[in-house]
Design a protein around this motif. Structure first.
Motif, mmCIF file in Angstrom:
data_model
loop_
_atom_site.group_PDB
_atom_site.id
_atom_site.type_symbol
_atom_site.label_atom_id
_atom_site.label_comp_id
_atom_site.label_asym_id
_atom_site.label_seq_id
_atom_site.Cartn_x
_atom_site.Cartn_y
_atom_site.Cartn_z
ATOM 1 N N ASN A 103 -15.060 14.744 34.723
ATOM 2 C CA ASN A 103 -16.413 14.344 35.097
ATOM 3 C C ASN A 103 -16.571 13.020 34.894
ATOM 4 O O ASN A 103 -17.101 12.627 33.635
ATOM 5 C CB ASN A 103 -17.373 15.242 34.121
ATOM 6 C CG ASN A 103 -18.542 14.878 34.467
ATOM 7 O OD1 ASN A 103 -19.145 14.228 35.506
ATOM 8 N ND2 ASN A 103 -19.751 15.544 33.607
ATOM 9 N N GLU A 104 -16.484 12.209 35.725
ATOM 10 C CA GLU A 104 -16.401 10.792 35.619
ATOM 11 C C GLU A 104 -17.845 10.542 35.432
ATOM 12 O O GLU A 104 -18.225 9.185 35.126
ATOM 13 C CB GLU A 104 -16.086 10.128 37.108
ATOM 14 C CG GLU A 104 -14.707 10.148 36.987
ATOM 15 C CD GLU A 104 -14.053 9.353 38.247
ATOM 16 O OE1 GLU A 104 -14.577 8.319 38.730
ATOM 17 O OE2 GLU A 104 -13.003 9.684 38.820
ATOM 18 N N ASP A 105 -18.903 10.945 35.586
ATOM 19 C CA ASP A 105 -20.338 10.641 35.459
ATOM 20 C C ASP A 105 -20.419 10.711 33.385
ATOM 21 O O ASP A 105 -21.494 10.117 33.059
ATOM 22 C CB ASP A 105 -21.361 11.557 35.815
ATOM 23 C CG ASP A 105 -21.415 11.530 37.081
ATOM 24 O OD1 ASP A 105 -21.165 10.332 37.718
ATOM 25 O OD2 ASP A 105 -21.757 12.465 37.781
ATOM 26 N N GLU A 106 -19.585 11.425 32.816
ATOM 27 C CA GLU A 106 -19.627 11.240 31.357
ATOM 28 C C GLU A 106 -18.661 10.545 30.928
ATOM 29 O O GLU A 106 -17.323 10.515 30.935
ATOM 30 C CB GLU A 106 -19.043 12.928 30.832
ATOM 31 C CG GLU A 106 -19.540 12.953 29.407
ATOM 32 C CD GLU A 106 -19.404 14.437 29.057
ATOM 33 O OE1 GLU A 106 -19.103 14.772 27.761
ATOM 34 O OE2 GLU A 106 -19.081 15.318 29.952
ATOM 35 N N GLU A 107 -19.174 9.324 29.835
ATOM 36 C CA GLU A 107 -18.395 8.503 29.358
ATOM 37 C C GLU A 107 -17.623 8.923 27.980
ATOM 38 O O GLU A 107 -18.136 9.949 27.528
ATOM 39 C CB GLU A 107 -19.246 7.363 29.073
ATOM 40 C CG GLU A 107 -19.537 6.510 29.940
ATOM 41 C CD GLU A 107 -19.902 5.262 29.769
ATOM 42 O OE1 GLU A 107 -19.573 4.296 28.946
ATOM 43 O OE2 GLU A 107 -21.327 4.689 30.351
#
Length: 118
Positions: A103-107
C-alpha cells in the motif's frame, strides 16, 4: 529499565540526526554611520526579509531579526528499512520516502533510518 535505556538511545540518536541537517550562518555585515541597515538576509543571491523563510533546492532558510540565516535540508536518503517497505521518491522531489510494499499510500515509520542529503 531496558526499554527506558533503549528509548533514551533512540531519542539521542534522533536529535543528533535532526541537528545534523540544519545549520546557522550570519548574513549581515556591520553598517557604517549613516548607512541603512539591511532589512533581511541574502541567501545564494536571493533576498529574504526578516522573520520570513524561503525554500529552494530542497532547503528551507529562515531569516531571523538579527540577520542570522537558519537553514534546514528537506531531503533524505533512506539507508535502512524493514522488509515490508520500499523506497520511492519523496512527493516534494527531494530525496526518498519509505512506503509499504502492499500500500504505497501508507508510509513506513518504524525501522526506517535516513540521512540528510546535505
Amino acid at each position: 529499565m531496558t526499554n527506558l535505556l533503549t528509548f533514551g538511545v533512540m531519542l539521542t540518536t534522533g536529535i543528533a540526526l535532526c541537528n545534523g541537517q540544519c545549520y546557522v550562518r550570519s548574513t549581515s555585515a556591520p553598517t557604517r554611520i549613516g548607512e541603512t541597515p539591511p532589512l533581511g538576509c541574502y541567501w545564494d543571491g536571493d533576498f529574504i526579509a526578516f522573520n520570513t523563510n524561503m525554500k529552494k533546492n530542497c532547503t528551507t532558510c529562515y531569516c531571523n531579526a538579527g540577520g542570522g540565516l537558519n537553514c534546514c535540508v528537506n531531503a533524505f536518503n533512506i539507508v535502512q528499512l524493514p522488509d515490508e517497505c520500499k523506497i520511492v521518491p519523496a512527493d516534494n522531489g527531494c530525496g526518498d520516502k519509505a512506503v509499504k510494499k502492499d500500500n504505497e499510500d501508507e508510509e513506513c515509520v518504524e525501522g526506517v533510518a535516513a540521512i540528510s542529503k546535505r
